[in-house]
Design an enzyme around this catalytic site. Structure first.
Site, PDB file in Angstrom:
ATOM      1  N   GLN A 101       0.803  -0.953  -0.184  1.00  0.00           N
ATOM      2  CA  GLN A 101       0.148   0.075  -0.329  1.00  0.00           C
ATOM      3  C   GLN A 101       0.744   1.165   0.212  1.00  0.00           C
ATOM      4  O   GLN A 101       1.981   1.286   0.517  1.00  0.00           O
ATOM      5  CB  GLN A 101      -0.849  -0.225   0.785  1.00  0.00           C
ATOM      6  CG  GLN A 101      -1.576  -0.848   1.295  1.00  0.00           C
ATOM      7  CD  GLN A 101      -2.698  -0.879   2.242  1.00  0.00           C
ATOM      8  OE1 GLN A 101      -3.364  -1.484   3.161  1.00  0.00           O
ATOM      9  NE2 GLN A 101      -3.061  -0.510   2.012  1.00  0.00           N
ATOM     10  N   HIS A 102       0.083   1.871  -0.339  1.00  0.00           N
ATOM     11  CA  HIS A 102       0.588   3.830   0.143  1.00  0.00           C
ATOM     12  C   HIS A 102       1.507   4.687  -0.677  1.00  0.00           C
ATOM     13  O   HIS A 102       2.151   5.648  -1.152  1.00  0.00           O
ATOM     14  CB  HIS A 102       1.639   3.782   1.654  1.00  0.00           C
ATOM     15  CG  HIS A 102       0.168   3.757   1.952  1.00  0.00           C
ATOM     16  ND1 HIS A 102      -0.538   3.696   2.311  1.00  0.00           N
ATOM     17  CD2 HIS A 102       0.608   2.346   3.626  1.00  0.00           C
ATOM     18  CE1 HIS A 102      -1.503   2.744   4.206  1.00  0.00           C
ATOM     19  NE2 HIS A 102      -0.673   2.072   3.860  1.00  0.00           N
ATOM     20  N   ASP A 125      -2.503  -4.849  -0.047  1.00  0.00           N
ATOM     21  CA  ASP A 125      -2.176  -6.461   0.275  1.00  0.00           C
ATOM     22  C   ASP A 125      -2.629  -6.365   1.563  1.00  0.00           C
ATOM     23  O   ASP A 125      -3.200  -8.191   1.642  1.00  0.00           O
ATOM     24  CB  ASP A 125      -0.657  -6.062   0.249  1.00  0.00           C
ATOM     25  CG  ASP A 125      -0.033  -5.328   1.403  1.00  0.00           C
ATOM     26  OD1 ASP A 125      -1.159  -4.492   1.822  1.00  0.00           O
ATOM     27  OD2 ASP A 125       0.782  -5.067   1.584  1.00  0.00           O
TER      28      ASP A 125
HETATM   29  O1  LIG Z   1       1.730   0.117   4.303  1.00  0.00           O
HETATM   30  C1  LIG Z   1       1.221  -1.222   5.137  1.00  0.00           C
HETATM   31  C2  LIG Z   1      -0.163  -1.284   5.027  1.00  0.00           C
HETATM   32  O2  LIG Z   1      -1.040  -0.339   6.183  1.00  0.00           O
HETATM   33  C3  LIG Z   1       2.055  -2.040   4.412  1.00  0.00           C
HETATM   34  O3  LIG Z   1       1.119  -3.475   5.402  1.00  0.00           O
HETATM   35  C4  LIG Z   1       2.310  -2.462   3.684  1.00  0.00           C
HETATM   36  O4  LIG Z   1       0.804  -2.435   2.584  1.00  0.00           O
HETATM   37  C5  LIG Z   1       3.383  -3.116   2.906  1.00  0.00           C
HETATM   38  O5  LIG Z   1       3.401  -4.157   3.636  1.00  0.00           O
HETATM   39  P1  LIG Z   1       4.423  -5.751   2.870  1.00  0.00           P
HETATM   40  O6  LIG Z   1       4.840  -5.434   1.601  1.00  0.00           O
HETATM   41  O7  LIG Z   1       4.624  -5.796   4.147  1.00  0.00           O
HETATM   42  O8  LIG Z   1       3.031  -6.533   3.193  1.00  0.00           O
END
Ligand SMILES: O=C(CO)[C@@H](O)[C@H](O)COP(=O)(O)O
Ligand SMILES: Nc1ncnc2c1ncn2[C@@H]1O[C@H](COP(=O)(O)OP(=O)(O)O)[C@@H](O)[C@H]1O
Length: 465
Positions: free
Chosen positions: A71-72, A226
């Site tokens: 995300q983000h 994700d």
């Molecule tokens: O920033 C967040 C949720 O807010 C993280 O969960 C990212 O979405 C990355 O996820 P992974 O790659 O570590 O699974």
């Protein structure tokens, strides 16, 4: 058999699963690594996706595809659709001061929670855009469209048909800081506050709404962030708290109503089914164990054996895991620390135990925060790369004081994306029922003393140099 594909373009790698659209049975899969770093050229995600698809035996025979992703991350495109600069990822903390500026300019935390369900921290896209405006004004000016990692890959799979064709979904839109999970609308005023001007944003598709098609004529789903993808892949329902231990540590739960937490600890995201996903994320999870393994020069398997050979509490040795700074609690400038070192505790086994316990204590705080907002915690479902570790499973149950359910090792974000793709094909109000198999439960004797010790030392860390 009708086939669908799901993608997880996560922080460290890209995973592709091909599944039976009706039963969800895994037919084949592939993966490829991503480059290290908190800034990545989106082309590298595209290359990894191509490699993962090839390793999964191709996707020419699938009828629908959906992309889940980290995300983000801030992906900026110019008018022609060219990438303006490398994407700045969720775990990059450079925009921490920008987050404070944005909070101040809107009149505090509550207006942000009311507007978009979250309080800005460095992880969220809106703060990265403000950083861009302040530090790279030429790049900010050239930015005609802003999207997220999963949107970018969906768009590339559709042949990159110009920025106006970008699509996204509710879950990932809710992590930008300029989309409201309550109204389902973009807050363009907040985008402009951050970037300095308006920009094209991806159209937010409904949970099972079809997007464009791939060159092989497979229909593209909206995709997901994700964590929402994982909840969909697991079929999480009320009472389930999903704890993911990948690069990020996450505790989240599916909820029927939007959540607002003015402390900023819990982000009030949307999920992938039309509901909501209160979520707490930490910056320090599986990589804390990677780092402990490097320090001790042991493999993951050896680290787990070492940790389980030491007593609970590691004789008072406590590791604060803020190796990458921290997002929850919001301490972007913090570093990690080891406390309570004595001659007796200066052994590989005690250090391994302290590393797993410290990392899990951060997640236990996250679960508490989700619970404190009124979310029932009936069952913990543990996923992510580090859930493969028997020490993590055992110590998570002990520290959380709860049984921990672990599905068989698999790519649950990619499975969630594939389930969404199957939903797009099938239509209807709910996704097709994909039963979850091979769930085992770990129950360990609770060790409340571990969290008490952690609470004593959690704030005793040096700032980053
Ligand atoms: O920033 C967040 C949720 O807010 C993280 O969960 C990212 O979405 C990355 O996820 P992974 O790659 O570590 O699974
Ligand atoms: N057996 C294991 N024990 C502990 N950590 C592991 C194990 N296997 C993989 N990992 C770690 O899991 C992480 C990758 O997990 P993953 O959930 O795919 O991450 P992300 O989704 O953030 O890319 C890596 O840091 C890797 O070293």
């Amino acid at each position: 058999m009708r086939l669908v594909a799901g993608v997880d373009s996560s922080t460290q790698s890209c995973k592709v699963v091909v599944c039976d659209a009706e039963s969800g049975e895994l037919v084949r899969s592939g993966a490829a690594p991503h480059p290290d770093g908190t800034e990545v050229a989106p082309e590298a995600w595209w290359d990894a996706l191509q490699a993962a698809i090839a390793r999964a035996g191709g996707i020419d025979d699938v009828e629908a595809v959906a992309v889940g992703g980290q995300q983000h991350g801030m992906v900026c495109l110019d008018e022609s659709g060219a990438v303006v600069r490398p994407a700045v990822l969720w775990n990059d903390t450079r925009s921490a001061p920008a987050a404070l500026d944005l909070i101040d300019e809107l009149g505090g935390r509550q207006p942000w929670v009311d507007a978009v369900g979250l309080v800005p921290v460095a992880s969220f896209t809106v703060t990265k855009l403000r950083w861009l405006r302040d530090h790279e004004p030429d790049h900010a000016r050239r930015t005609a469209a802003v999207c997220l990692p999963h949107d970018y890959l969906t768009w590339r799979l559709a042949g990159a048909p110009g920025p106006a064709a970008l699509v996204t979904d509710r879950s990932d839109a809710s992590g930008t800081g300029y989309w409201s999970p309550t109204t389902g609308d973009y807050r363009r005023d907040l985008l402009e506050l951050a970037l300095g001007h308006d920009a094209i944003l991806p159209r937010v598709l409904g949970p099972a709404e079809a997007g464009p098609c791939t060159s092989a004529d497979a229909v593209l789903g909206p995709g997901t962030g994700d964590n929402a993808g994982a909840a969909l892949g697991l079929g999480a329902t009320a009472g389930d708290v999903v704890v993911s231990i990948g690069t990020s540590g996450v505790a989240c739960a599916v909820a029927d109503e939007p959540v607002g937490d003015v402390t900023g600890v819990v982000a009030g995201f949307a999920d992938a089914t039309g509901r909501f996903l209160p979520l707490v994320a930490t910056l320090n999870a599986a990589r804390v164990l990677d780092a402990a393994g490097r320090l001790l020069d042991v493999s993951h398997e050896q680290l787990a054996d070492l940790a389980l050979s030491a007593p609970a509490g590691a004789g008072g040795l406590a590791l604060v895991p803020y190796l990458e700074g921290e997002r929850t609690p919001n301490r972007p400038d913090a570093t990690g620390a080891i406390h309570g070192l004595r001659l007796e505790t200066a052994t590989p086994a005690y250090l391994a135990r302290a590393a797993v316990e410290g990392m899990v204590c951060g997640l236990a705080d996250a679960v508490d925060a989700v619970r404190a907002l009124g979310t029932p915690v009936g069952r913990i479902i543990l996923i992510g790369g580090a859930a493969r570790s028997p020490a993590v499973r055992e110590i998570a149950s002990a520290v959380l004081g709860l049984p921990v359910s672990v599905p068989e090792p698999g790519e649950y974000v990619a499975r969630g994306a594939a389930r969404q793709a199957a939903w797009v094909l099938a239509g209807g109000d709910e996704p097709p029922a994909w039963p979850l198999s091979g769930v085992t439960e770990t129950r360990a004797e609770p060790t409340p003393g571990v969290r008490e010790r952690y609470a004593e030392v959690r704030d005793l860390t040096a700032r980053r140099p």
